[in-house]
Scaffold this active site. Sequence first.
Site, mmCIF file in Angstrom:
data_model
loop_
_atom_site.group_PDB
_atom_site.id
_atom_site.type_symbol
_atom_site.label_atom_id
_atom_site.label_comp_id
_atom_site.label_asym_id
_atom_site.label_seq_id
_atom_site.Cartn_x
_atom_site.Cartn_y
_atom_site.Cartn_z
ATOM 1 N N LEU A 122 0.867 -1.169 0.000
ATOM 2 C CA LEU A 122 0.000 0.000 0.000
ATOM 3 C C LEU A 122 0.903 1.218 0.000
ATOM 4 C CD1 LEU A 122 -2.740 -0.850 2.682
ATOM 5 C CD2 LEU A 122 -3.001 -0.876 0.195
ATOM 6 N N ASP A 123 0.549 2.232 -0.768
ATOM 7 C CA ASP A 123 1.332 3.463 -0.768
ATOM 8 C C ASP A 123 1.371 4.051 0.632
ATOM 9 O OD1 ASP A 123 1.734 3.272 -3.481
ATOM 10 O OD2 ASP A 123 0.051 4.582 -3.987
ATOM 11 N N ARG A 124 2.418 4.799 0.907
ATOM 12 C CA ARG A 124 2.598 5.380 2.241
ATOM 13 C C ARG A 124 1.373 6.138 2.735
ATOM 14 N NH1 ARG A 124 8.045 8.360 4.394
ATOM 15 N NH2 ARG A 124 7.388 8.580 6.565
ATOM 16 N N THR A 162 -1.754 5.756 2.006
ATOM 17 C CA THR A 162 -2.983 4.960 1.985
ATOM 18 C C THR A 162 -3.081 4.108 3.243
ATOM 19 O OG1 THR A 162 -2.893 4.844 -0.434
ATOM 20 C CG2 THR A 162 -4.329 3.275 0.680
#
Length: 259
Positions: free
Chosen positions: A53-55, A57
Amino acid sequence: MLEIIYQDQWLVAVNKPAGWLVHRSWLDRKEKVVVMQTVRDQIGQHVFTAHRLDRPTSGVLLMGLSSEVGRLLSLQFERHQIQKTYHALLRGWLQQSGTLDYPLVEELDKIADKFATEARGAQPAMTDYHALACAEMPVAIGRYPTARYTLVELSPRTGRKHQLRRHMAHLRHPIIGDTTHGDLRQNRGAAEHFGCQRLMLHASALTLNHPVTGEPLVLRAGLDGVWQEMMRQFGWQSQLPEVPRVEFAAEASQDSVSE
Protein backbone atom coordinates in the site's frame (compact mmCIF):
# COMPACT_ATOMS: atom_id res chain seq x y z
CA MET A 1 1.26 -1.41 18.23
CA LEU A 2 -0.70 -1.99 15.05
CA GLU A 3 -4.19 -3.45 14.86
CA ILE A 4 -4.04 -7.11 13.83
CA ILE A 5 -7.12 -7.89 11.75
CA TYR A 6 -6.41 -11.61 11.30
CA GLN A 7 -3.67 -14.06 12.19
CA ASP A 8 -3.16 -17.80 11.95
CA GLN A 9 -0.09 -20.02 11.60
CA TRP A 10 0.40 -19.05 7.95
CA LEU A 11 -0.46 -15.38 7.52
CA VAL A 12 -1.23 -12.11 9.25
CA ALA A 13 -3.23 -9.04 8.21
CA VAL A 14 -2.96 -5.62 9.84
CA ASN A 15 -4.67 -2.27 9.54
CA LYS A 16 -1.93 -0.06 8.12
CA PRO A 17 -2.18 3.54 9.33
CA ALA A 18 -1.86 6.36 6.81
CA GLY A 19 1.66 7.76 6.63
CA TRP A 20 3.46 4.48 7.35
CA LEU A 21 5.94 2.86 4.99
CA VAL A 22 5.39 -0.86 4.42
CA HIS A 23 9.12 -1.60 4.54
CA ARG A 24 12.42 0.24 4.76
CA SER A 25 13.35 2.17 1.66
CA TRP A 26 16.44 4.03 0.61
CA LEU A 27 14.03 6.71 -0.60
CA ASP A 28 13.44 7.62 3.06
CA ARG A 29 16.51 6.45 4.94
CA LYS A 30 15.64 8.51 8.02
CA GLU A 31 12.46 6.52 8.69
CA LYS A 32 13.30 3.80 11.20
CA VAL A 33 9.83 2.52 12.03
CA VAL A 34 7.98 0.65 9.29
CA VAL A 35 5.06 -1.76 9.16
CA MET A 36 7.02 -4.96 8.53
CA GLN A 37 9.44 -4.41 11.39
CA THR A 38 6.69 -3.31 13.75
CA VAL A 39 4.58 -6.39 12.99
CA ARG A 40 7.63 -8.65 13.30
CA ASP A 41 8.39 -7.27 16.75
CA GLN A 42 4.73 -7.34 17.75
CA ILE A 43 4.10 -11.02 16.92
CA GLY A 44 7.65 -12.26 17.44
CA GLN A 45 8.29 -13.72 13.99
CA HIS A 46 9.36 -12.65 10.53
CA VAL A 47 6.76 -11.54 7.98
CA PHE A 48 6.91 -11.57 4.19
CA THR A 49 5.16 -9.04 1.97
CA ALA A 50 2.51 -10.17 -0.49
CA HIS A 51 1.48 -6.73 -1.78
CA ARG A 52 1.97 -3.06 -0.96
CA LEU A 53 0.00 0.00 0.00
CA ASP A 54 1.33 3.46 -0.77
CA ARG A 55 2.60 5.38 2.24
CA PRO A 56 -0.42 7.76 2.47
CA THR A 57 -2.98 4.96 1.99
CA SER A 58 -4.49 3.25 5.03
CA GLY A 59 -6.14 -0.13 5.35
CA VAL A 60 -5.74 -3.89 4.97
CA LEU A 61 -2.17 -5.09 4.52
CA LEU A 62 -1.69 -8.85 4.15
CA MET A 63 1.61 -10.67 4.84
CA GLY A 64 2.80 -14.26 4.90
CA LEU A 65 4.51 -15.80 7.91
CA SER A 66 6.86 -17.73 5.62
CA SER A 67 8.46 -16.93 2.30
CA GLU A 68 6.40 -19.68 0.63
CA VAL A 69 3.06 -18.34 1.87
CA GLY A 70 4.16 -14.83 0.93
CA ARG A 71 4.89 -16.13 -2.58
CA LEU A 72 1.49 -17.86 -2.82
CA LEU A 73 -0.29 -14.69 -1.75
CA SER A 74 1.71 -12.63 -4.24
CA LEU A 75 0.63 -15.00 -7.00
CA GLN A 76 -3.00 -14.51 -6.04
CA PHE A 77 -2.58 -10.75 -6.28
CA GLU A 78 -0.75 -11.03 -9.63
CA ARG A 79 -3.47 -13.28 -11.02
CA HIS A 80 -6.22 -10.94 -9.76
CA GLN A 81 -7.70 -13.69 -7.59
CA ILE A 82 -8.06 -11.34 -4.61
CA GLN A 83 -10.85 -8.78 -4.61
CA LYS A 84 -9.75 -5.39 -3.27
CA THR A 85 -12.28 -2.88 -1.96
CA TYR A 86 -11.35 0.73 -1.26
CA HIS A 87 -13.25 3.78 -0.10
CA ALA A 88 -12.32 7.31 -1.06
CA LEU A 89 -13.46 10.88 -0.62
CA LEU A 90 -13.66 12.70 -3.95
CA ARG A 91 -13.95 16.31 -5.04
CA GLY A 92 -17.32 17.16 -6.57
CA TRP A 93 -20.43 15.07 -7.11
CA LEU A 94 -19.98 11.71 -8.80
CA GLN A 95 -23.58 10.54 -8.97
CA GLN A 96 -23.29 7.29 -10.85
CA SER A 97 -21.59 3.92 -10.86
CA GLY A 98 -19.66 2.22 -13.60
CA THR A 99 -16.39 0.74 -14.79
CA LEU A 100 -13.59 2.95 -16.03
CA ASP A 101 -11.49 1.23 -18.69
CA TYR A 102 -8.66 3.71 -19.20
CA PRO A 103 -5.10 2.52 -19.97
CA LEU A 104 -2.30 4.10 -17.96
CA VAL A 105 1.28 4.82 -18.91
CA GLU A 106 3.70 3.58 -16.25
CA GLU A 107 4.79 6.31 -13.87
CA LEU A 108 8.54 6.39 -13.24
CA ASP A 109 9.84 7.94 -10.03
CA LYS A 110 12.68 10.41 -10.52
CA ILE A 111 14.70 8.76 -7.76
CA ALA A 112 13.49 5.16 -7.46
CA ASP A 113 13.41 4.64 -11.23
CA LYS A 114 16.49 6.72 -12.03
CA PHE A 115 18.15 3.87 -13.89
CA ALA A 116 15.01 2.32 -15.33
CA THR A 117 14.61 1.93 -19.06
CA GLU A 118 12.13 4.11 -20.91
CA ALA A 119 8.57 3.62 -19.73
CA ARG A 120 6.38 1.20 -21.67
CA GLY A 121 3.31 2.31 -23.54
CA ALA A 122 -0.09 2.55 -21.92
CA GLN A 123 -1.10 -0.60 -20.03
CA PRO A 124 -4.68 -1.84 -19.55
CA ALA A 125 -6.26 -0.48 -16.34
CA MET A 126 -9.82 -1.01 -15.12
CA THR A 127 -11.58 0.24 -12.00
CA ASP A 128 -15.15 -0.37 -10.83
CA TYR A 129 -16.61 2.62 -8.98
CA HIS A 130 -19.82 3.11 -7.07
CA ALA A 131 -20.97 6.42 -5.61
CA LEU A 132 -22.35 5.97 -2.08
CA ALA A 133 -23.20 9.48 -0.88
CA CYS A 134 -22.78 13.14 -1.78
CA ALA A 135 -22.51 16.24 0.39
CA GLU A 136 -22.50 19.98 -0.23
CA MET A 137 -20.77 21.97 2.49
CA PRO A 138 -21.27 25.73 3.10
CA VAL A 139 -17.62 26.66 2.69
CA ALA A 140 -16.10 28.63 -0.17
CA ILE A 141 -13.17 26.91 -1.85
CA GLY A 142 -12.00 28.56 -5.04
CA ARG A 143 -14.65 30.44 -7.01
CA TYR A 144 -17.65 28.53 -5.69
CA PRO A 145 -19.58 29.45 -2.51
CA THR A 146 -19.96 25.80 -1.49
CA ALA A 147 -17.83 22.66 -1.70
CA ARG A 148 -19.12 19.33 -2.96
CA TYR A 149 -17.83 15.89 -2.04
CA THR A 150 -18.60 12.25 -2.86
CA LEU A 151 -18.00 9.08 -0.88
CA VAL A 152 -17.17 6.32 -3.33
CA GLU A 153 -16.39 2.60 -3.26
CA LEU A 154 -13.62 1.49 -5.62
CA SER A 155 -12.58 -1.97 -6.80
CA PRO A 156 -9.53 -2.10 -9.06
CA ARG A 157 -9.50 -4.97 -11.55
CA THR A 158 -5.87 -4.30 -12.41
CA GLY A 159 -2.95 -3.13 -10.30
CA ARG A 160 -1.24 -0.20 -12.00
CA LYS A 161 0.79 2.28 -9.98
CA HIS A 162 -1.48 4.94 -8.41
CA GLN A 163 -4.33 3.48 -10.49
CA LEU A 164 -7.18 4.65 -8.26
CA ARG A 165 -5.79 8.16 -7.88
CA ARG A 166 -5.18 8.51 -11.61
CA HIS A 167 -8.52 7.06 -12.62
CA MET A 168 -10.48 9.35 -10.32
CA ALA A 169 -8.49 12.33 -11.58
CA HIS A 170 -9.35 11.23 -15.13
CA LEU A 171 -13.04 11.39 -14.17
CA ARG A 172 -12.38 14.93 -12.91
CA HIS A 173 -13.16 13.84 -9.37
CA PRO A 174 -9.71 13.56 -7.77
CA ILE A 175 -9.27 12.03 -4.34
CA ILE A 176 -9.02 14.60 -1.57
CA GLY A 177 -5.47 14.83 -0.25
CA ASP A 178 -3.83 13.52 -3.43
CA THR A 179 -0.81 15.80 -3.79
CA THR A 180 0.30 14.27 -7.10
CA HIS A 181 -2.86 13.89 -9.17
CA GLY A 182 -5.35 15.88 -7.11
CA ASP A 183 -6.62 19.44 -6.76
CA LEU A 184 -4.22 21.50 -4.61
CA ARG A 185 -6.84 24.17 -3.87
CA GLN A 186 -9.36 21.56 -2.75
CA ASN A 187 -6.73 19.79 -0.65
CA ARG A 188 -5.92 23.04 1.14
CA GLY A 189 -9.61 23.76 1.62
CA ALA A 190 -10.26 20.34 3.14
CA ALA A 191 -7.35 20.85 5.52
CA GLU A 192 -8.48 24.35 6.51
CA HIS A 193 -12.19 23.71 6.93
CA PHE A 194 -12.39 20.04 7.91
CA GLY A 195 -9.00 19.23 9.43
CA CYS A 196 -8.23 16.71 6.69
CA GLN A 197 -4.52 16.83 5.89
CA ARG A 198 -3.96 13.43 4.27
CA LEU A 199 -4.94 11.26 1.33
CA MET A 200 -8.53 10.08 1.81
CA LEU A 201 -8.04 6.61 0.35
CA HIS A 202 -8.65 3.55 2.54
CA ALA A 203 -8.18 -0.13 1.65
CA SER A 204 -11.32 -1.34 3.41
CA ALA A 205 -11.35 -5.04 2.56
CA LEU A 206 -9.65 -7.98 0.89
CA THR A 207 -11.66 -11.02 -0.20
CA LEU A 208 -9.69 -14.18 -0.97
CA ASN A 209 -9.31 -17.89 -0.51
CA HIS A 210 -6.74 -18.85 2.10
CA PRO A 211 -3.55 -19.85 0.24
CA VAL A 212 -3.09 -23.00 2.38
CA THR A 213 -6.51 -24.14 3.60
CA GLY A 214 -8.64 -22.77 0.76
CA GLU A 215 -10.98 -21.21 3.33
CA PRO A 216 -12.81 -18.06 2.12
CA LEU A 217 -11.58 -14.99 3.97
CA VAL A 218 -12.93 -11.44 4.12
CA LEU A 219 -10.49 -9.12 5.88
CA ARG A 220 -11.80 -5.69 6.85
CA ALA A 221 -9.85 -2.69 8.14
CA GLY A 222 -11.58 -0.16 10.35
CA LEU A 223 -11.74 3.56 9.70
CA ASP A 224 -9.36 5.74 11.69
CA GLY A 225 -10.11 8.98 13.52
CA VAL A 226 -9.65 11.23 10.47
CA TRP A 227 -12.10 9.17 8.44
CA GLN A 228 -14.57 9.01 11.31
CA GLU A 229 -14.51 12.78 11.73
CA MET A 230 -15.03 13.41 8.01
CA MET A 231 -17.95 10.95 7.98
CA ARG A 232 -19.46 12.78 10.96
CA GLN A 233 -19.09 16.23 9.44
CA PHE A 234 -20.67 15.12 6.15
CA GLY A 235 -23.47 13.15 7.86
CA TRP A 236 -22.35 9.83 6.41
CA GLN A 237 -22.04 7.78 9.61
CA SER A 238 -24.53 5.17 8.36
CA GLN A 239 -22.99 4.75 4.93
CA LEU A 240 -20.38 2.09 5.79
CA PRO A 241 -21.89 -0.14 8.49
CA GLU A 242 -19.78 -3.10 7.34
CA VAL A 243 -16.54 -1.19 7.92
CA PRO A 244 -15.66 -1.10 11.63
CA ARG A 245 -14.13 1.87 13.40
CA VAL A 246 -10.70 1.76 14.98
CA GLU A 247 -8.82 4.02 17.36
CA PHE A 248 -5.07 4.07 16.94
CA ALA A 249 -2.91 5.22 19.83
CA ALA A 250 -2.04 8.83 18.90
CA GLU A 251 -3.29 7.89 15.41
CA ALA A 252 -0.39 5.39 15.29
CA SER A 253 2.11 8.09 14.48
CA GLN A 254 5.46 6.70 13.42
CA ASP A 255 7.15 9.44 15.42
CA SER A 256 5.57 8.08 18.59
CA VAL A 257 6.83 4.53 18.13
CA SER A 258 10.29 3.51 19.30
CA GLU A 259 12.30 0.57 18.09
